[in-house]
Design a protein around this motif. Sequence first.
Motif, PDB file in Angstrom:
ATOM      1  N   ALA A  52      42.348  35.645  33.146  1.00  0.00           N
ATOM      2  CA  ALA A  52      42.934  36.967  33.434  1.00  0.00           C
ATOM      3  C   ALA A  52      41.818  37.963  33.757  1.00  0.00           C
ATOM      4  N   ASN A  53      40.743  37.907  32.989  1.00  0.00           N
ATOM      5  CA  ASN A  53      39.607  38.796  33.248  1.00  0.00           C
ATOM      6  C   ASN A  53      38.997  38.517  34.623  1.00  0.00           C
ATOM      7  N   ALA A  54      38.868  37.239  34.937  1.00  0.00           N
ATOM      8  CA  ALA A  54      38.292  36.870  36.234  1.00  0.00           C
ATOM      9  C   ALA A  54      39.192  37.350  37.374  1.00  0.00           C
ATOM     10  N   CYS A  55      40.492  37.253  37.157  1.00  0.00           N
ATOM     11  CA  CYS A  55      41.462  37.697  38.163  1.00  0.00           C
ATOM     12  C   CYS A  55      41.307  39.200  38.415  1.00  0.00           C
ATOM     13  N   ARG A  56      41.227  39.967  37.336  1.00  0.00           N
ATOM     14  CA  ARG A  56      41.035  41.413  37.481  1.00  0.00           C
ATOM     15  C   ARG A  56      39.700  41.736  38.144  1.00  0.00           C
ATOM     16  N   MET A  57      38.699  40.958  37.805  1.00  0.00           N
ATOM     17  CA  MET A  57      37.385  41.179  38.408  1.00  0.00           C
ATOM     18  C   MET A  57      37.450  40.937  39.922  1.00  0.00           C
ATOM     19  N   TYR A  58      38.138  39.881  40.334  1.00  0.00           N
ATOM     20  CA  TYR A  58      38.281  39.603  41.762  1.00  0.00           C
ATOM     21  C   TYR A  58      39.023  40.716  42.473  1.00  0.00           C
ATOM     22  N   SER A  59      40.038  41.216  41.802  1.00  0.00           N
ATOM     23  CA  SER A  59      40.801  42.310  42.367  1.00  0.00           C
ATOM     24  C   SER A  59      39.878  43.501  42.636  1.00  0.00           C
ATOM     25  N   HIS A  60      38.967  43.723  41.713  1.00  0.00           N
ATOM     26  CA  HIS A  60      38.011  44.814  41.861  1.00  0.00           C
ATOM     27  C   HIS A  60      37.005  44.526  42.984  1.00  0.00           C
ATOM     28  N   ILE A  61      36.462  43.329  42.978  1.00  0.00           N
ATOM     29  CA  ILE A  61      35.465  42.960  43.993  1.00  0.00           C
ATOM     30  C   ILE A  61      36.047  43.098  45.404  1.00  0.00           C
ATOM     31  N   LEU A  62      37.311  42.729  45.554  1.00  0.00           N
ATOM     32  CA  LEU A  62      37.920  42.688  46.887  1.00  0.00           C
ATOM     33  C   LEU A  62      38.806  43.905  47.161  1.00  0.00           C
ATOM     34  N   ARG A  63      38.577  44.986  46.393  1.00  0.00           N
ATOM     35  CA  ARG A  63      39.489  46.132  46.488  1.00  0.00           C
ATOM     36  C   ARG A  63      39.510  46.786  47.867  1.00  0.00           C
ATOM     37  N   HIS A  64      38.412  46.659  48.639  1.00  0.00           N
ATOM     38  CA  HIS A  64      38.402  47.283  49.962  1.00  0.00           C
ATOM     39  C   HIS A  64      38.911  46.357  51.060  1.00  0.00           C
ATOM     40  N   GLU A  65      39.220  45.136  50.689  1.00  0.00           N
ATOM     41  CA  GLU A  65      39.676  44.171  51.688  1.00  0.00           C
ATOM     42  C   GLU A  65      41.195  44.244  51.822  1.00  0.00           C
ATOM     43  N   LYS A  66      41.631  44.868  52.904  1.00  0.00           N
ATOM     44  CA  LYS A  66      43.074  45.082  53.076  1.00  0.00           C
ATOM     45  C   LYS A  66      43.836  43.777  53.315  1.00  0.00           C
ATOM     46  N   ASN A  67      43.121  42.742  53.753  1.00  0.00           N
ATOM     47  CA  ASN A  67      43.807  41.500  54.102  1.00  0.00           C
ATOM     48  C   ASN A  67      43.636  40.394  53.068  1.00  0.00           C
ATOM     49  N   ILE A  68      43.109  40.763  51.914  1.00  0.00           N
ATOM     50  CA  ILE A  68      42.989  39.777  50.839  1.00  0.00           C
ATOM     51  C   ILE A  68      43.697  40.332  49.608  1.00  0.00           C
ATOM     52  N   HIS A  69      44.576  39.521  49.033  1.00  0.00           N
ATOM     53  CA  HIS A  69      45.420  39.983  47.924  1.00  0.00           C
ATOM     54  C   HIS A  69      45.207  39.131  46.696  1.00  0.00           C
ATOM     55  N   VAL A  70      45.109  39.808  45.559  1.00  0.00           N
ATOM     56  CA  VAL A  70      44.891  39.130  44.280  1.00  0.00           C
ATOM     57  C   VAL A  70      46.036  39.545  43.356  1.00  0.00           C
ATOM     58  N   PRO A  71      46.633  38.626  42.614  1.00  0.00           N
ATOM     59  CA  PRO A  71      47.746  39.004  41.730  1.00  0.00           C
ATOM     60  C   PRO A  71      47.287  40.020  40.671  1.00  0.00           C
ATOM     61  N   GLU A  72      48.248  40.795  40.199  1.00  0.00           N
ATOM     62  CA  GLU A  72      47.942  41.731  39.115  1.00  0.00           C
ATOM     63  C   GLU A  72      48.331  41.066  37.796  1.00  0.00           C
ATOM     64  N   VAL A  73      47.416  41.050  36.858  1.00  0.00           N
ATOM     65  CA  VAL A  73      47.698  40.416  35.567  1.00  0.00           C
ATOM     66  C   VAL A  73      48.576  41.342  34.731  1.00  0.00           C
ATOM     67  N   ILE A  74      49.599  40.788  34.080  1.00  0.00           N
ATOM     68  CA  ILE A  74      50.430  41.576  33.163  1.00  0.00           C
ATOM     69  C   ILE A  74      49.951  41.276  31.743  1.00  0.00           C
TER      70      ILE A  74
END
Length: 446
Positions: free
Chosen positions: A197-219
């Motif tokens: 879950a932490n890694a997922c959130r980290m990826y979301s952050h790393i790729l936050r400016h990439e409009k064409n790459i999507h990472v799930p949001e952890v609940i």
Amino acid sequence: MQDFDENSMGGRVKRYGRVSTTMAGLAARLMGEKFLGIKIARSDHAAELTQALGNLKGPLMKVGQILSTIPEALPAEYAQAFQQLQSNAPPMGWAFVRRRMKAELGVDWEKHFQNFSQEAVAAASLGQVHKATDHKGRVLACKLQYPDMASAITADLNQLKIIFSIYEAYDKAIKTSQIYDELKDRLFEELDYVREANACRMYSHILRHEKNIHVPEVIDELSTTRLLTSTWLEGKKILTYVDRSVEERNIVAMNMFRAWYIPLYFYGIIHGDPHLGNYTIRPDHGVNLLDFGCIRVFRPDFVNGVIELYRALQNNDMERAVHAYEIWGFKNLSKEKLETLSIWARFLYEPVLEDRVRVIGEAKHGVYGRETAQKVHQKLRELGGGITIPREFVFMDRAALGLGSVFIHLQAEINWHQLFEDMIKDFDEASIAKNQKEILTQFHLA
Ligand SMILES: Nc1ncnc2c1ncn2[C@@H]1O[C@H](COP(=O)(O)OP(=O)(O)O)[C@@H](O)[C@H]1O
Ligand SMILES: [Mg+2]
């Protein structure tokens, strides 16, 4: 209908036991062949092995996939048997799922959901995924782990040890201890869904400016160490894109390239499992990146080594290559070994070395790079003395090969050289070190 219940879970563990026995038998027979000249019916035995592996899925599958990229780690028959592993183990039934969910979220776990699919919608390597909706109307993916996966992984690793010892008894080309250590660490990390879950959130952050790459949001409130709940991302398998126009295929390829290499060249981090189930493509050609269970964090100077090797090959500069291999972690390389390794390096880097629009080569016999790998392996064997593969190499190599096969499937026509140069033009080891330290701390992965 009978549920796949705890009792059958016992069956799963037994099956692991059976596999170990088969492996041990296999070792004995191969030793017999080597030292006593006893010929064994390899294909028969491979069938036996496949049967023992039969309904098995999970961590062993991943090991099998990785092994099949190391040429001759297994005789061809066995490599094939591994590749045939299907994720067809019986899923956990509803009664069992309810008990597992209760254990993870408490007795009133169902209250959190508007609905929750009774059947699994996808298999995961250590569990299964259910589709659900919460009271805010969000569609969710709930990845629920089977019990006792730690012992399953331990069993797998024991088998892997046997496989590697068979290999090393046969063949002195590659020393496998570092590969084993690397796989072991990654497989155990995969057990911990909080880490994922932490890694997922980290990826979301790393790729936050990439409009064409999507990472799930952890609940968070619906996740535990054995249950990972995230927003459901809808998309199609990449293979459904192979018939599209070249423009569309190129866009998909470039999105994949950025999804894999932005984390590497800006943070020294790579998604180590570019497996076809771990990403999907959206109607607008955007990429959904899934599965953060196998994330490899590199020392920042390793990333420098990756670029240094590229520059060395570009300029035919052997001295620079020697230095680059040292950064990668290869030690005491003779000139001959260096040249042999460079055959592999040239193969991997070739598409980015040529400044022109091109496709990435053919995947001969279905496995990208297998032919070159065999050639390199053969040469290493002739040279003798063996070569120790540094740990970092394992997933770097796997990511490169995995992406290479995606690009081959897509038959994307791209100037890879320009794409790569553009990616590394601002490369700076010091800022990677800083970026990496910051995000690992921020996302509790330090
Ligand atoms: N957020 C999600 N949205 C859509 N599908 C998902 C999501 N998470 C997982 N899946 C599906 O479940 C499968 C298994 O999940 P994954 O995280 O890849 O498990 P594993 O780490 O065991 O491979 C994926 O291949 C995908 O089909
Ligand atoms: Mg996966």
